[in-house]
Design a protein around this motif. Structure first.
Motif, PDB file in Angstrom:
ATOM      1  N   GLY A 115      12.857   7.170  -1.417  1.00 56.61           N
ATOM      2  CA  GLY A 115      11.861   6.124  -1.594  1.00 56.61           C
ATOM      3  C   GLY A 115      10.651   6.521  -2.403  1.00 56.61           C
ATOM      4  O   GLY A 115       9.653   5.796  -2.448  1.00 56.61           O
ATOM      5  N   GLU A 116      10.735   7.671  -3.086  1.00 55.19           N
ATOM      6  CA  GLU A 116       9.598   8.105  -3.892  1.00 55.19           C
ATOM      7  C   GLU A 116       9.569   7.357  -5.227  1.00 55.19           C
ATOM      8  O   GLU A 116      10.601   7.112  -5.834  1.00 55.19           O
ATOM      9  N   LEU A 117       8.374   7.035  -5.663  1.00 57.17           N
ATOM     10  CA  LEU A 117       8.139   6.408  -6.958  1.00 57.17           C
ATOM     11  C   LEU A 117       7.286   7.375  -7.770  1.00 57.17           C
ATOM     12  O   LEU A 117       6.206   7.778  -7.332  1.00 57.17           O
ATOM     13  N   VAL A 118       7.760   7.764  -8.947  1.00 57.29           N
ATOM     14  CA  VAL A 118       7.059   8.766  -9.756  1.00 57.29           C
ATOM     15  C   VAL A 118       6.474   8.101 -10.997  1.00 57.29           C
ATOM     16  O   VAL A 118       7.177   7.382 -11.717  1.00 57.29           O
ATOM     17  N   LEU A 119       5.198   8.362 -11.247  1.00 56.98           N
ATOM     18  CA  LEU A 119       4.487   7.808 -12.390  1.00 56.98           C
ATOM     19  C   LEU A 119       3.901   8.944 -13.214  1.00 56.98           C
ATOM     20  O   LEU A 119       3.376   9.918 -12.659  1.00 56.98           O
ATOM     21  N   LEU A 120       4.012   8.833 -14.523  1.00 52.94           N
ATOM     22  CA  LEU A 120       3.418   9.806 -15.445  1.00 52.94           C
ATOM     23  C   LEU A 120       2.468   9.025 -16.341  1.00 52.94           C
ATOM     24  O   LEU A 120       2.869   8.048 -16.972  1.00 52.94           O
ATOM     25  N   TYR A 121       1.209   9.429 -16.391  1.00 55.35           N
ATOM     26  CA  TYR A 121       0.226   8.623 -17.124  1.00 55.35           C
ATOM     27  C   TYR A 121      -0.858   9.498 -17.727  1.00 55.35           C
ATOM     28  O   TYR A 121      -1.036  10.654 -17.354  1.00 55.35           O
ATOM     29  N   GLN A 122      -1.576   8.894 -18.661  1.00 56.73           N
ATOM     30  CA  GLN A 122      -2.690   9.573 -19.326  1.00 56.73           C
ATOM     31  C   GLN A 122      -4.004   8.997 -18.838  1.00 56.73           C
ATOM     32  O   GLN A 122      -4.157   7.781 -18.720  1.00 56.73           O
ATOM     33  N   LYS A 123      -4.959   9.863 -18.561  1.00 57.64           N
ATOM     34  CA  LYS A 123      -6.294   9.403 -18.155  1.00 57.64           C
ATOM     35  C   LYS A 123      -7.018   8.880 -19.386  1.00 57.64           C
ATOM     36  O   LYS A 123      -7.244   9.625 -20.340  1.00 57.64           O
TER      37      LYS A 123
ATOM     38  N   GLU B 249       0.864  -1.176   0.000  1.00 53.29           N
ATOM     39  CA  GLU B 249       0.000   0.000   0.000  1.00 53.29           C
ATOM     40  C   GLU B 249       0.904   1.230   0.000  1.00 53.29           C
ATOM     41  O   GLU B 249       1.612   1.491   0.965  1.00 53.29           O
ATOM     42  N   ALA B 250       0.890   1.946  -1.095  1.00 51.45           N
ATOM     43  CA  ALA B 250       1.762   3.114  -1.239  1.00 51.45           C
ATOM     44  C   ALA B 250       0.980   4.385  -0.947  1.00 51.45           C
ATOM     45  O   ALA B 250      -0.131   4.572  -1.449  1.00 51.45           O
ATOM     46  N   GLU B 251       1.569   5.260  -0.167  1.00 53.97           N
ATOM     47  CA  GLU B 251       0.908   6.525   0.151  1.00 53.97           C
ATOM     48  C   GLU B 251       1.154   7.546  -0.951  1.00 53.97           C
ATOM     49  O   GLU B 251       2.280   7.696  -1.444  1.00 53.97           O
ATOM     50  N   VAL B 252       0.100   8.249  -1.331  1.00 51.85           N
ATOM     51  CA  VAL B 252       0.222   9.315  -2.327  1.00 51.85           C
ATOM     52  C   VAL B 252       0.886  10.526  -1.671  1.00 51.85           C
ATOM     53  O   VAL B 252       0.403  11.045  -0.664  1.00 51.85           O
ATOM     54  N   LEU B 253       1.990  10.970  -2.245  1.00 49.21           N
ATOM     55  CA  LEU B 253       2.681  12.168  -1.768  1.00 49.21           C
ATOM     56  C   LEU B 253       2.187  13.407  -2.505  1.00 49.21           C
ATOM     57  O   LEU B 253       2.060  14.481  -1.919  1.00 49.21           O
ATOM     58  N   ALA B 254       1.934  13.251  -3.805  1.00 49.39           N
ATOM     59  CA  ALA B 254       1.437  14.375  -4.607  1.00 49.39           C
ATOM     60  C   ALA B 254       0.836  13.839  -5.891  1.00 49.39           C
ATOM     61  O   ALA B 254       1.246  12.786  -6.397  1.00 49.39           O
ATOM     62  N   SER B 255      -0.142  14.557  -6.416  1.00 47.81           N
ATOM     63  CA  SER B 255      -0.761  14.200  -7.688  1.00 47.81           C
ATOM     64  C   SER B 255      -1.245  15.475  -8.349  1.00 47.81           C
ATOM     65  O   SER B 255      -1.978  16.251  -7.738  1.00 47.81           O
TER      66      SER B 255
ATOM     67  N   ALA C 105       7.016   4.629  -1.851  1.00 44.35           N
ATOM     68  CA  ALA C 105       7.110   3.169  -2.037  1.00 44.35           C
ATOM     69  C   ALA C 105       8.580   2.762  -2.046  1.00 44.35           C
ATOM     70  O   ALA C 105       9.127   2.382  -3.074  1.00 44.35           O
ATOM     71  N   PRO C 106       9.253   2.850  -0.885  1.00 44.34           N
ATOM     72  CA  PRO C 106      10.700   2.651  -0.837  1.00 44.34           C
ATOM     73  C   PRO C 106      11.168   1.286  -1.333  1.00 44.34           C
ATOM     74  O   PRO C 106      12.199   1.200  -2.016  1.00 44.34           O
ATOM     75  N   ALA C 107      10.426   0.228  -1.041  1.00 47.93           N
ATOM     76  CA  ALA C 107      10.868  -1.116  -1.450  1.00 47.93           C
ATOM     77  C   ALA C 107      10.882  -1.245  -2.967  1.00 47.93           C
ATOM     78  O   ALA C 107      11.798  -1.846  -3.548  1.00 47.93           O
TER      79      ALA C 107
END
Length: 266
Positions: free
Chosen positions: A65-73, A7-13, A27-29
Motif C-alpha cells: 500500500g505504499e505510494l512513492v513520489l519523486l519531486y523537485q522543491k 490522509e496519508a501517513e508519511v513513511l519516509a522522506s 495510501a493503500p486505496a
C-alpha cells in the motif's frame, strides 16, 4: 474511476539530489487503484495557505500500500512537503488523470529526460508485470541528475543512459541515443516524459519510424479536476486543426501524434 480523498501517513522522506526528494506514503486505496501516468493532488499546508494543491505524478507503488513520489522543491508548497517527516499526515486526492496505454507481451521503448523518470519508472514496473520487453532510455544533464539508477538497474529492463556532458553513458540528448537504436530495433509502442523540446523530438522520431507513441505532459495544474482551465494544452484534431484540452482531465498522457508541438516539431 473513483478519486480518493485521504490522509496519508508519511513513511519516509529524504533528499536524493539537488532540490530533489523521494517521499513514501502509506495510501493503500490510491496505490491499489493507481495506473502509470496518473497523478495525485497534495495539500501542501496545514492551512489554506498556499491555497492550491500540488500535482505530483505517481513514481511507484509498493506491495503493502505504499505510494512513492519523486519531486523537485520549487516553491512554498513543495518546500513545506520536504519538511514532513515520518509519522506526519498529508491530505491527498487521487489517483487522477488518464494514464498510459499498457499492452502485454510486446517490445516497448521508454524515453525519460531528467525528472521525466517520475511516471516512467512506475510504467516500466507495470509493463514488466504484463510480460513486455523494455528498452529504457534515460537522459539528464549530468550523472548527478540521473535519479533512481540503482532501482532501474535492479529491474529486468535493457537500460541505456545518456548525459549532455558525457559524465555517464552516451554523450548527447537521450533522443539521439534512442535514434541510434531505432535504426536496428523495432518497437510496438513508445513512451516519453521530460522537457518539452525533448518530447517534441521524441514525437518526431516516433512518427518517422511509425511507432505508436504516448507522452506525459507536465503542466501547472490548479484544481486538478478540469474546472479552472489553468492547464490547457494545444492538440490537433483529425483535420490538423488546433484545439485545447485540460491536461488534468484529458491527460496528462496524450497520443504524441495529437499534441501540437509548434516550432519544436520541425
Amino acid at each position: 474511476m473513483l478519486i480518493q480523498n485521504l490522509e496519508a501517513e508519511v513513511l519516509a522522506s529524504h533528499q536524493i539530489g539537488q532540490e530533489v526528494f523521494l517521499l513514501k506514503l502509506q495510501a493503500p486505496a490510491i496505490a491499489a487503484a493507481a495506473q502509470p501516468g496518473q497523478f495525485v493532488h497534495i495539500r501542501c499546508s496545514e492551512t489554506l495557505d498556499p491555497l492550491l494543491r500540488r500535482p505530483l505524478s505517481i513514481h511507484d507503488v509498493g506491495d503493502r500500500g505504499e505510494l512513492v513520489l519523486l519531486y523537485q522543491k520549487k516553491g512554498r508548497g513543495t518546500a513545506w512537503l520536504t519538511r514532513q517527516g515520518a509519522g506526519k499526515k498529508i491530505n491527498i486526492l487521487g489517483p487522477i488523470g488518464r494514464g498510459f496505454t499498457l499492452p502485454a507481451n510486446k517490445r516497448l521503448a521508454l524515453v525519460a529526460g531528467g525528472l521525466g523518470i517520475v511516471p516512467l519508472l512506475f510504467l516500466a514496473r507495470r509493463a514488466l508485470e504484463a510480460g513486455n520487453e523494455i528498452d529504457f532510455f534515460y537522459g539528464a544533464q549530468n550523472k548527478e541528475r540521473l535519479y533512481q539508477l540503482e532501482t532501474l538497474k535492479a529491474m529486468k529492463i535493457n537500460l541505456f543512459v545518456a548525459t549532455d556532458d558525457g559524465s555517464e553513458g552516451f554523450q548527447g540528448p537521450v533522443t539521439k541515443l534512442w535514434e541510434q537504436y531505432l535504426k536496428e530495433r523495432t518497437y510496438d509502442r513508445s513512451y516519453a516524459c521530460g522537457p518539452r523540446a525533448g518530447m517534441a523530438e521524441f514525437a518526431r522520431l516516433a512518427r518517422r519510424f511509425s511507432i505508436a507513441a504516448e507522452v506525459s505532459l507536465e503542466e501547472r495544474m490548479a484544481c486538478g479536476l478540469g474546472a479552472c482551465r489553468g492547464c490547457v494544452t494545444a492538440l490537433l484534431d483529425a483535420q490538423g486543426k488546433i484545439y485545447y484540452e485540460n491536461v488534468c482531465t484529458a491527460g496528462p498522457v496524450f497520443d504524441a501524434a495529437h499534441v501540437y508541438w509548434g516550432d519544436q516539431a520541425k
